[in-house]
Design a protein around this motif. Structure first.
Motif, PDB file in Angstrom:
ATOM      1  N   GLU A  33     -11.411   2.387 -10.642  1.00  0.00           N
ATOM      2  CA  GLU A  33     -11.821   3.796 -10.571  1.00  0.00           C
ATOM      3  C   GLU A  33     -12.568   4.222 -11.829  1.00  0.00           C
ATOM      4  O   GLU A  33     -13.547   4.978 -11.760  1.00  0.00           O
ATOM      5  CB  GLU A  33     -10.607   4.690 -10.337  1.00  0.00           C
ATOM      6  N   ALA A  64      -1.689  -1.594  -9.612  1.00  0.00           N
ATOM      7  CA  ALA A  64      -2.082  -0.237  -9.991  1.00  0.00           C
ATOM      8  C   ALA A  64      -3.039  -0.254 -11.176  1.00  0.00           C
ATOM      9  O   ALA A  64      -4.003   0.529 -11.225  1.00  0.00           O
ATOM     10  CB  ALA A  64      -0.842   0.601 -10.315  1.00  0.00           C
ATOM     11  N   ASP A 102      -9.630   9.230  -2.026  1.00  0.00           N
ATOM     12  CA  ASP A 102      -8.315   8.585  -2.014  1.00  0.00           C
ATOM     13  C   ASP A 102      -8.170   7.664  -0.801  1.00  0.00           C
ATOM     14  O   ASP A 102      -7.661   6.546  -0.919  1.00  0.00           O
ATOM     15  CB  ASP A 102      -7.203   9.639  -2.001  1.00  0.00           C
ATOM     16  N   PRO A 136       0.110   9.827  -5.436  1.00  0.00           N
ATOM     17  CA  PRO A 136      -1.343   9.678  -5.622  1.00  0.00           C
ATOM     18  C   PRO A 136      -1.714   9.635  -7.102  1.00  0.00           C
ATOM     19  O   PRO A 136      -1.011  10.206  -7.949  1.00  0.00           O
ATOM     20  CB  PRO A 136      -1.924  10.932  -4.941  1.00  0.00           C
ATOM     21  N   SER A 148       0.825  -1.208   0.000  1.00  0.00           N
ATOM     22  CA  SER A 148       0.000   0.000   0.000  1.00  0.00           C
ATOM     23  C   SER A 148       0.857   1.255   0.000  1.00  0.00           C
ATOM     24  O   SER A 148       0.544   2.233  -0.694  1.00  0.00           O
ATOM     25  CB  SER A 148      -0.926  -0.012   1.217  1.00  0.00           C
ATOM     26  N   SER A 149       1.939   1.259   0.765  1.00  0.00           N
ATOM     27  CA  SER A 149       2.789   2.458   0.834  1.00  0.00           C
ATOM     28  C   SER A 149       3.424   2.767  -0.510  1.00  0.00           C
ATOM     29  O   SER A 149       3.544   3.942  -0.883  1.00  0.00           O
ATOM     30  CB  SER A 149       3.871   2.264   1.905  1.00  0.00           C
ATOM     31  N   LEU A 186       2.142   1.804  -3.520  1.00  0.00           N
ATOM     32  CA  LEU A 186       1.086   2.152  -4.469  1.00  0.00           C
ATOM     33  C   LEU A 186       0.597   3.579  -4.288  1.00  0.00           C
ATOM     34  O   LEU A 186       0.234   4.248  -5.263  1.00  0.00           O
ATOM     35  CB  LEU A 186      -0.091   1.187  -4.305  1.00  0.00           C
ATOM     36  N   TRP A 187       0.586   4.060  -3.052  1.00  0.00           N
ATOM     37  CA  TRP A 187       0.034   5.380  -2.774  1.00  0.00           C
ATOM     38  C   TRP A 187       1.098   6.407  -2.444  1.00  0.00           C
ATOM     39  O   TRP A 187       0.779   7.490  -1.941  1.00  0.00           O
ATOM     40  CB  TRP A 187      -0.981   5.272  -1.640  1.00  0.00           C
ATOM     41  N   ARG A 188       2.361   6.068  -2.708  1.00  0.00           N
ATOM     42  CA  ARG A 188       3.420   7.048  -2.493  1.00  0.00           C
ATOM     43  C   ARG A 188       3.223   8.247  -3.407  1.00  0.00           C
ATOM     44  O   ARG A 188       3.414   9.397  -3.013  1.00  0.00           O
ATOM     45  CB  ARG A 188       4.789   6.393  -2.750  1.00  0.00           C
ATOM     46  N   GLN A 234      -8.063  -1.067  -1.327  1.00  0.00           N
ATOM     47  CA  GLN A 234      -6.899  -1.811  -1.807  1.00  0.00           C
ATOM     48  C   GLN A 234      -6.312  -2.690  -0.712  1.00  0.00           C
ATOM     49  O   GLN A 234      -5.936  -3.851  -0.959  1.00  0.00           O
ATOM     50  CB  GLN A 234      -5.841  -0.829  -2.320  1.00  0.00           C
ATOM     51  N   TYR A 254      -2.890   5.923 -12.741  1.00  0.00           N
ATOM     52  CA  TYR A 254      -2.067   5.484 -11.609  1.00  0.00           C
ATOM     53  C   TYR A 254      -0.619   5.378 -12.088  1.00  0.00           C
ATOM     54  O   TYR A 254      -0.364   5.152 -13.276  1.00  0.00           O
ATOM     55  CB  TYR A 254      -2.543   4.128 -11.098  1.00  0.00           C
ATOM     56  N   ARG A 262      -7.749   3.616  -0.857  1.00  0.00           N
ATOM     57  CA  ARG A 262      -6.597   2.979  -0.214  1.00  0.00           C
ATOM     58  C   ARG A 262      -7.060   1.876   0.728  1.00  0.00           C
ATOM     59  O   ARG A 262      -6.461   0.788   0.768  1.00  0.00           O
ATOM     60  CB  ARG A 262      -5.782   4.023   0.558  1.00  0.00           C
TER      61      ARG A 262
END
Length: 462
Positions: free
Chosen positions: A369, A362, A107, A78, A71-72, A74-76, A114, A390, A111
Motif C-alpha cells: 500500500e 500484514a 479495501d 481494517p 483473509s478473514s 487479516l481483514w477483521r 491478498q 495494518y 482484499r
C-alpha cells in the motif's frame, strides 16, 4: 517486422506456469479441478468408467478454506491510513470508493489482491492514469481522469526485469503483460500485450498470422507503475511462494482417496453375481435364479462380496492428511472440529505461529500500500507523506478459559487493590467492544474500593 518483444518470455516463466495453473485449480475446485487429470485411472478402466468415477468423486476443498481463513483474520480489523498532503486531493475520495473503475472500493480491491496472491504466490498491481488533454484538476474530474488500479495474475506477466541502481536498490525496468485474449473465430484468436519500460509504453496485437505493434507512447511517469505483492517472499525476484504450495498436493492425495472411498462403499454394498450365460437371474431383494436342468453342479451361481474392511484404513489416512494440512497451515487450533486434546502450552504455541504468519502477511500488504500511494502521489504530483498501518497482532483467544482463569484468580483472596482492578479490566476486555471499553476502565478505576487490612488506619484514628 520486429516480433522479439512478444516471442521472448522470462527464463523461469515456463517452469512456473503449470504450478500456477495447479494452484488455481486447487483453489477453484469444481469442474476445472475434476478435468485437471488429478485422478489416476485404473488399469483397463475405459473412458466412460473414468468419467463416471470423476463425476461421483467429491472434492474437499481445503485450499479455499485456508486462504479465506487467512483473509478473514487479516481483514477483521481494517487498516488505518494517514494521508497527509494527499488528503486534500480531489481524486482521493473517488479512488478509495472505486479503485479499479469497476465499483470495488480500495479495501475490497486489496482484499482480493491478498486472496489471489495467497493462491498464486504473488500478483502484480498496476496503478495507471489515462492520458488527457485537461489543463486543470477540475477538468480531469469532469472527464473522470484519475489513477486507477488493475490486478494482474502471474500467468499474464510474461517477462520482467529488475536492475540495481547506484544506491543498491532494485527497480523494475521492464514488464510485459498480456492484457486480453479475444476469439475471432473457432481457429483464430487475437491477443493484446502491453510492454512497459521507464520511457515508453508499447501495445502489441498478436494473431495466428503474426504480431504487430499498434501503439508506442511516452511513459510520462518515468517509471513502471507496478507493485509486486507476494504471499511469501522467495529467493527469486518477481516470484512469490503460494500459501497453498504444500496444501494443494496434500489435497490432491485426499481427492484420490475420496475416490477410493466411493468405490469401496459402492462395491461392498452391491455384491457381484457370478453365473453362466444360460442362467436366468435378476438382482435385488427377493431375486429368483433359474438354473438350466443340465447345469454342472460345479457351476452353481454365487455372489462375490468384497470386504469393506479397507474403508476404515482409507478414512484414517484421509484424517491424517487433514491433520497434516492443519499443521502446514498452522490451523490446528482454528479448523479443529473435535474437542481439542492439546495442552494449553501447545495451543498457545499454535496460536503464536499463526499470529506470526499473519503479521508477516500484514507487513507485506502494508508495504504494498505504501508503494501504491507513492505512485498515486506521483501521478497527482503531490508530495508523498502517506502512512499505512495494518494490525500487528492477530491473537486468537479462548474466552471461556480466560474468564474461568480470571474468576479463579479473584477467588484466591489476594489482598491487593491493584490486582482486583486489573482482573476487572481483563474481564471487561473480554466482554466489551472498543466504544465502551475505555468508559468501563474509567469506572473500574474510580469506583474501586481498597481491599486489605485497615487496622493501622483505625488505630491512628483514620
Amino acid at each position: 517486422m520486429d516480433t522479439r518483444e512478444i516471442d521472448n518470455t522470462h527464463p523461469i516463466y515456463d517452469d512456473y506456469i503449470n504450478r500456477w495453473a495447479f494452484f488455481l485449480r486447487s483453489y477453484m475446485g469444481g469442474e476445472d479441478y475434476r478435468d485437471g487429470g488429478y485422478l489416476t485411472s485404473y488399469i483397463h478402466e475405459d473412458k466412460d468408467e473414468y468419467a463416471r468415477r470423476l463425476d461421483l468423486t467429491p472434492m474437499d476443498n481445503h485450499c479455499k478454506n485456508i486462504v479465506h481463513i487467512y483473509s478473514s483474520f487479516l481483514w477483521r480489523v481494517p487498516p488505518t491510513r494517514a494521508f497527509g498532503n494527499l488528503a486534500n486531493d480531489s481524486s482521493l475520495e473517488p479512488f478509495m470508493k472505486d479503485a479499479d473503475l469497476e465499483g470495488r472500493s480500495f479495501d475490497a480491491f486489496m482484499r482480493q489482491a491478498q486472496i489471489w496472491s495467497s493462491v498464486y504466490g504473488h500478483v502484480w498491481l498496476m496503478i495507471d492514469k489515462p492520458q488527457s488533454n485537461a489543463s486543470t484538476r477540475a477538468e480531469e474530474l469532469d472527464q473522470e481522469i484519475r489513477p486507477y488500479m488493475t490486478m494482474i495474475t502471474p500467468e499474464n506477466v510474461f517477462d520482467w526485469k529488475y536492475e540495481r541502481t547506484a544506491s543498491g536498490r532494485f527497480k523494475l525496468v521492464y514488464l510485459k503483460v498480456r492484457e486480453s485474449v479475444d476469439r475471432i473465430n473457432e481457429t483464430e484468436t487475437e491477443v493484446y500485450y502491453r510492454v512497459w519500460r521507464e520511457d515508453t509504453i508499447e501495445t502489441w496485437r498478436a494473431t495466428n498470422n503474426g504480431e504487430q505493434k499498434i501503439e508506442d507512447i511516452e511513459n510520462t511517469l518515468g517509471k513502471i507503475p507496478a507493485v509486486f505483492v507476494p504471499a511469501q517472499r522467495s529467493q527469486l525476484r518477481g516470484i512469490g511462494t503460494s500459501d497453498i504450495a504444500d496444501v494443494a498436493y496434500m489435497q490432491r492425495a485426499i481427492y484420490q482417496e475420496l475416490s477410493e472411498v466411493e468405490q469401496l462403499i459402492r462395491i461392498s454394498n452391491h455384491p457381484t453375481l457370478v453365473k453362466t450365460y444360460e442362467t436366468d437371474a435378476s438382482a435385488g431383494a427377493g431375486a429368483v435364479i433359474n438354473l438350466p436342468d443340465d447345469m454342472d453342479g460345479a457351476l452353481k451361481p454365487y455372489q462375490m462380496q468384497p470386504s469393506g474392511a479397507n474403508l476404515d484404513a482409507v478414512m484414517k489416512s484421509i484424517k491424517e492428511k487433514v491433520e497434516s494440512i492443519n499443521r502446514m497451515a498452522h490451523m490446528g487450533a482454528v479448523r479443529g472440529t473435535e474437542a481439542m486434546t492439546q495442552s494449553g502450552v501447545a495451543m498457545q504455541t499454535e496460536f503464536q505461529m499463526l499470529n506470526a504468519k499473519l503479521a508477516e502477511k500484514a507487513d507485506i500488504l502494508e508495504l504494498a500500500e505504501e508503494q501504491i500511494f507513492d505512485l498515486f502521489c506521483q501521478w497527482q504530483q503531490v508530495t508523498n507523506d502517506v502512512e499505512v498501518f495494518y494490525p500487528d497482532a492477530f491473537d486468537l483467544r479462548d474466552y471461556d478459559k480466560e474468564l474461568l482463569f480470571l474468576q479463579q484468580m479473584r477467588a484466591t483472596g489476594v489482598q491487593s487493590e491493584t490486582l482486583a482492578q486489573e482482573i476487572d479490566k481483563k474481564i471487561a476486555d473480554l466482554l466489551l467492544d472498543d466504544d465502551t471499553l475505555v468508559k468501563a476502565h474509567t469506572e473500574i478505576e474510580s469506583g474501586a474500593q481498597r481491599i486489605g487490612n485497615f487496622a493501622d488506619e483505625i488505630t491512628n484514628g483514620g
